[in-house]
Design a protein around this motif. Sequence first.
Motif, PDB file in Angstrom:
ATOM      1  N   ARG A 100       0.825  -1.205   0.000  1.00  0.00           N
ATOM      2  CA  ARG A 100       0.000   0.000   0.000  1.00  0.00           C
ATOM      3  C   ARG A 100       0.863   1.261   0.000  1.00  0.00           C
ATOM      4  N   LEU A 101       1.903   1.286   0.831  1.00  0.00           N
ATOM      5  CA  LEU A 101       2.794   2.441   0.893  1.00  0.00           C
ATOM      6  C   LEU A 101       3.485   2.671  -0.448  1.00  0.00           C
TER       7      LEU A 101
ATOM      8  N   ILE B  25       1.002   4.193  -2.875  1.00  0.00           N
ATOM      9  CA  ILE B  25       0.734   5.594  -2.530  1.00  0.00           C
ATOM     10  C   ILE B  25       1.890   6.498  -2.964  1.00  0.00           C
ATOM     11  N   VAL B  26       3.117   6.067  -2.700  1.00  0.00           N
ATOM     12  CA  VAL B  26       4.284   6.874  -3.067  1.00  0.00           C
ATOM     13  C   VAL B  26       4.403   6.990  -4.584  1.00  0.00           C
ATOM     14  N   ALA B  27       4.181   5.893  -5.311  1.00  0.00           N
ATOM     15  CA  ALA B  27       4.261   5.939  -6.778  1.00  0.00           C
ATOM     16  C   ALA B  27       3.160   6.823  -7.350  1.00  0.00           C
ATOM     17  N   ALA B  28       1.961   6.740  -6.794  1.00  0.00           N
ATOM     18  CA  ALA B  28       0.853   7.579  -7.264  1.00  0.00           C
ATOM     19  C   ALA B  28       1.136   9.052  -6.964  1.00  0.00           C
ATOM     20  N   ALA B  29       1.708   9.342  -5.800  1.00  0.00           N
ATOM     21  CA  ALA B  29       2.056  10.721  -5.456  1.00  0.00           C
ATOM     22  C   ALA B  29       3.136  11.251  -6.404  1.00  0.00           C
ATOM     23  N   ALA B  30       4.104  10.413  -6.750  1.00  0.00           N
ATOM     24  CA  ALA B  30       5.146  10.821  -7.697  1.00  0.00           C
ATOM     25  C   ALA B  30       4.547  11.089  -9.073  1.00  0.00           C
ATOM     26  N   LEU B  31       3.587  10.264  -9.469  1.00  0.00           N
ATOM     27  CA  LEU B  31       2.917  10.472 -10.747  1.00  0.00           C
ATOM     28  C   LEU B  31       2.148  11.795 -10.741  1.00  0.00           C
ATOM     29  N   LEU B  32       1.409  12.046  -9.690  1.00  0.00           N
ATOM     30  CA  LEU B  32       0.655  13.299  -9.573  1.00  0.00           C
ATOM     31  C   LEU B  32       1.591  14.505  -9.592  1.00  0.00           C
TER      32      LEU B  32
ATOM     33  N   PRO C 208       6.162  -6.336  -2.542  1.00  0.00           N
ATOM     34  CA  PRO C 208       6.750  -5.109  -1.978  1.00  0.00           C
ATOM     35  C   PRO C 208       8.228  -5.288  -1.643  1.00  0.00           C
ATOM     36  N   ASP C 209       8.961  -4.186  -1.765  1.00  0.00           N
ATOM     37  CA  ASP C 209      10.392  -4.191  -1.450  1.00  0.00           C
ATOM     38  C   ASP C 209      10.605  -4.347   0.047  1.00  0.00           C
TER      39      ASP C 209
END
Length: 175
Positions: A16-17, A20-27, A79-80
């Motif tokens: 989930r994290l 969220i981080v990838a989506a925030a970077a995309l935005l 997840p990593d």
Amino acid sequence: MVSTVDPDVVAQPSKRLEIIVAAAALLFNVILLVAAQSIELRRAADPGQIDARFWPTILALLGIGLAVARLVIAIVGKPDERDDLERVQPGQMGKLLIALALTAGFLGVWSWKTATLTLFGLVIGFKLFVIVAPLYLAALLFVFGARGWKSLVIYPVVTTGFIYLLFGQLLRIAL
């Protein structure tokens, strides 16, 4: 050096994290692309030449591509591991919030572009960037631990001068 990290305190993998981080970077990169397209041009570039929008657009498109790739990996992959992360030290979150507030203030004042000063009846116009940028850099350096006059005066002034000469004068990008 022997690690004294408590295994119970190590951050656990989080799909989930990562999403969220990838989506925030995309935005963020989409916003950057929109902002790059709204850069004011002093003059239009001739065919075959680049203008002030070129590199910000390229960087935004590259960021969008990387964010999409990371988002796909986050969704379909496992997840990593996060065992290499260190705990947040006391006071660091406050420094982050101060840095964000300073950045917001810097961007707000910088958006005014120019200012005028009346001194003994003489009206002096100047670009706010050359005044606000070194103050902003010095404040950030102070927040993150710099205390010497060289790091609080020379570095911000030289860095601002370099940015102003490169972008404002050489590349003719409005600062």
